[in-house]
Design a protein around this motif. Structure first.
Motif, short mmCIF file in Angstrom:
data_model
loop_
_atom_site.label_atom_id
_atom_site.label_comp_id
_atom_site.label_asym_id
_atom_site.label_seq_id
_atom_site.Cartn_x
_atom_site.Cartn_y
_atom_site.Cartn_z
N ALA A 51 30.18 -28.90 80.08
CA ALA A 51 30.35 -29.51 80.46
C ALA A 51 30.92 -30.66 82.09
CB ALA A 51 30.38 -31.50 79.11
N VAL A 52 30.29 -31.86 82.49
CA VAL A 52 31.58 -31.83 83.94
C VAL A 52 32.36 -32.86 83.51
CG1 VAL A 52 30.95 -32.66 86.11
CG2 VAL A 52 29.17 -31.19 85.52
N PRO A 53 33.17 -33.33 83.44
CA PRO A 53 34.31 -34.28 83.20
C PRO A 53 33.48 -35.20 83.75
CG PRO A 53 36.04 -32.48 84.13
CD PRO A 53 34.23 -32.30 83.95
N THR A 54 34.07 -36.72 82.85
CA THR A 54 33.58 -38.04 82.88
C THR A 54 34.78 -38.58 83.78
OG1 THR A 54 32.32 -38.31 81.59
CG2 THR A 54 33.51 -40.11 82.76
N ARG A 55 34.45 -38.97 85.43
CA ARG A 55 35.52 -39.69 86.10
C ARG A 55 35.73 -40.72 85.48
NH1 ARG A 55 34.56 -44.20 88.32
NH2 ARG A 55 32.18 -45.05 88.85
N PRO A 56 36.89 -41.20 85.99
CA PRO A 56 38.02 -42.35 85.07
C PRO A 56 37.21 -43.57 85.64
CG PRO A 56 39.86 -40.61 86.33
CD PRO A 56 38.26 -39.98 86.86
N TYR A 57 37.59 -44.10 84.85
CA TYR A 57 37.51 -45.91 84.74
C TYR A 57 37.83 -46.88 85.99
CZ TYR A 57 36.76 -50.72 84.05
OH TYR A 57 36.54 -52.14 84.01
N ILE A 58 37.37 -47.23 86.43
CA ILE A 58 38.93 -48.15 87.99
C ILE A 58 38.72 -49.23 87.46
CG2 ILE A 58 39.33 -48.29 90.18
CD1 ILE A 58 38.06 -46.16 90.98
N PRO A 59 39.37 -49.81 86.89
CA PRO A 59 39.41 -51.21 86.23
C PRO A 59 39.41 -52.52 87.03
CG PRO A 59 41.73 -50.43 85.58
CD PRO A 59 40.68 -49.37 86.56
N GLY A 60 38.46 -52.84 87.41
CA GLY A 60 37.69 -53.82 88.56
C GLY A 60 36.29 -53.53 89.37
N GLU A 61 36.24 -52.40 89.25
CA GLU A 61 34.85 -51.85 89.16
C GLU A 61 34.08 -52.30 89.27
OE1 GLU A 61 33.19 -47.85 88.02
OE2 GLU A 61 35.92 -47.33 87.78
N SER A 62 32.72 -52.57 89.93
CA SER A 62 31.08 -53.42 89.84
C SER A 62 31.21 -52.76 88.44
CB SER A 62 30.63 -53.16 90.76
OG SER A 62 29.49 -54.03 90.65
N LEU A 63 30.25 -53.48 87.73
CA LEU A 63 30.06 -53.32 86.45
C LEU A 63 28.72 -53.08 86.72
CD1 LEU A 63 31.86 -55.00 83.96
CD2 LEU A 63 32.49 -52.96 84.41
N VAL A 64 28.15 -51.98 85.16
CA VAL A 64 26.71 -52.17 85.31
C VAL A 64 25.93 -52.15 83.51
CG1 VAL A 64 24.43 -50.69 86.13
CG2 VAL A 64 26.22 -50.88 87.40
N SER A 65 25.03 -53.10 83.34
CA SER A 65 25.24 -52.78 82.23
C SER A 65 24.23 -51.75 81.73
CB SER A 65 23.59 -53.75 82.27
OG SER A 65 22.03 -53.09 82.27
N CYS A 66 24.97 -51.63 80.10
CA CYS A 66 25.08 -50.69 79.80
C CYS A 66 23.55 -50.12 79.02
CB CYS A 66 25.80 -50.86 78.10
SG CYS A 66 25.20 -51.92 77.11
N TYR A 67 22.46 -50.71 79.61
CA TYR A 67 21.00 -50.60 79.03
C TYR A 67 20.60 -50.08 80.42
CZ TYR A 67 20.45 -55.28 79.80
OH TYR A 67 20.81 -56.89 79.92
N ALA A 68 20.63 -50.19 81.26
CA ALA A 68 20.15 -49.43 82.77
C ALA A 68 20.05 -48.59 82.40
CB ALA A 68 21.57 -50.08 84.01
N PRO A 69 19.00 -47.58 83.49
CA PRO A 69 18.61 -46.42 83.41
C PRO A 69 20.15 -45.34 83.56
CG PRO A 69 17.25 -47.86 85.14
CD PRO A 69 18.22 -48.47 84.26
N LYS A 70 19.55 -43.98 83.34
CA LYS A 70 21.11 -43.27 83.31
C LYS A 70 22.00 -43.30 84.24
CE LYS A 70 23.19 -38.97 82.05
NZ LYS A 70 24.64 -40.15 80.66
N GLU A 71 20.72 -42.83 85.31
CA GLU A 71 21.46 -42.38 86.95
C GLU A 71 22.30 -44.07 87.30
OE1 GLU A 71 17.32 -43.85 87.44
OE2 GLU A 71 18.65 -42.69 86.02
N GLU A 72 22.00 -44.85 86.87
CA GLU A 72 22.31 -46.18 87.48
C GLU A 72 24.09 -47.06 86.47
OE1 GLU A 72 20.00 -49.61 87.64
OE2 GLU A 72 17.38 -48.62 88.47
N ARG A 73 24.12 -46.61 85.30
CA ARG A 73 25.29 -45.94 84.37
C ARG A 73 26.51 -45.99 84.76
NH1 ARG A 73 21.71 -45.81 79.79
NH2 ARG A 73 22.68 -43.92 79.80
N PHE A 74 27.22 -46.51 83.64
CA PHE A 74 28.71 -45.58 84.37
C PHE A 74 28.34 -43.79 84.43
CE2 PHE A 74 32.90 -43.88 83.03
CZ PHE A 74 33.50 -44.68 84.11
N PRO A 75 28.74 -43.30 84.87
CA PRO A 75 28.27 -41.98 84.92
C PRO A 75 29.27 -41.29 83.47
CG PRO A 75 30.20 -42.13 86.94
CD PRO A 75 29.80 -43.37 85.72
N ASP A 76 28.62 -41.00 82.83
CA ASP A 76 28.94 -40.08 81.88
C ASP A 76 28.16 -38.83 81.19
OD1 ASP A 76 29.36 -39.84 78.70
OD2 ASP A 76 29.42 -41.74 78.03
#
Length: 265
Positions: free
Chosen positions: A165-190
């Motif tokens: 597993a590649v580590p998930t990058r940290p979330y940066i408060p205030g960054e642009s948000l993408v809906s949780c049901y968007a395609p995986k490549e568009e969501r916050f990287p997990d």
């Protein structure tokens, strides 16, 4: 009363007050509740299970670190942790592993959720976690409740990762948000496999068997469900990530000790 007497009285009264306060017994601070001996740190039982404790960070639906999470640590009852270890062994044979997002959750954290849900002006994380649900409906629709099975110590939120597993990058408060049901490549990287939605997605697409979720995401959900059920867990049908150990040792007890110190194994 003479002037001299009045002066002496003015000097004596404050001193007497100080002596009285000093002589009073000190108020005893209420001791912090501690976990019972049946609780363990998951990393002591199985260090190969990844941990990404979301409520220790601001990357969750509230947008802040949740009350009661003092360390990014997964605590569980011993039977639940042992059963999760068995599920991990089954996945490792297939080149996968588990990752937990949340485990034991103190009641004070649940209270924090409730307070947040009642503050209808705080919508900062809506674009990612509940874009199609009005915040005023979170109680009515069952997304937020005043009690949680997590507080009993045998429930966890988790997913599957492809190894290594590649580590998930940290979330940066205030960054642009993408809906949780968007395609995986568009969501916050997990670093998890694609489950069709992100974690804590307040949407019916998060229902484990939602018929709109097909292909690889559905297969991934069913793999997680199969492995977890064989290890003794039951899934919450409305959340693909939510599992409870069926033989939980505290089915009627809701704990409130903070997630902080590491219990002895």
């Amino acid at each position: 009363m003479s002037r001299l007497s009045a002066v002496l009285r003015a000097l004596v009264l404050p001193v007497a007050a100080v002596v009285a306060v000093a002589s009073a017994p000190l108020a005893q601070a209420r001791p912090e509740p501690r976990p019972p001996k049946e609780f363990v740190a998951l990393s002591d039982v199985d260090p190969t299970i990844l941990q990404e404790m979301r409520y220790f960070t601001p990357h969750n639906f509230t947008g802040h670190r949740v009350d009661g999470y003092r360390r990014p640590l997964c605590l569980l009852t011993r039977p639940a942790a042992d059963a999760l270890h068995e599920a991990q062994r089954a996945l490792l044979r297939r080149g996968y592993g588990l990752k937990v997002y949340d485990c034991y959750r103190p009641q004070r954290a649940v209270d924090d959720f409730v307070a947040w849900a009642k503050d209808l002006d705080d919508q900062r994380m809506r674009a990612e976690f509940y874009p199609r649900v009005a915040k005023s409906r979170l109680f009515l629709d069952g997304y937020i409740a005043e009690k949680s099975g997590h507080s009993r110590g045998s429930t966890m939120d988790l997913t599957i990762v492809k190894l290594p597993a590649v580590p998930t990058r940290p979330y940066i408060p205030g960054e642009s948000l993408v809906s949780c049901y968007a395609p995986k490549e568009e969501r916050f990287p997990d670093n998890s496999v694609d489950m069709g939605t992100g974690y804590d997605c307040f949407d019916t697409l998060s229902h484990t068997a939602d018929p709109r979720v097909q292909g690889a995401p559905r297969a991934n959900r069913m793999l997680l469900k199969s492995v977890m059920e064989k290890a003794g867990f039951a899934n919450l049908a409305e959340e693909w990530w939510h599992y409870t150990y069926r033989a939980e040792p505290f089915p009627d007890t809701y704990f409130d000790f903070p997630v902080s110190r590491r219990p002895a194994p």
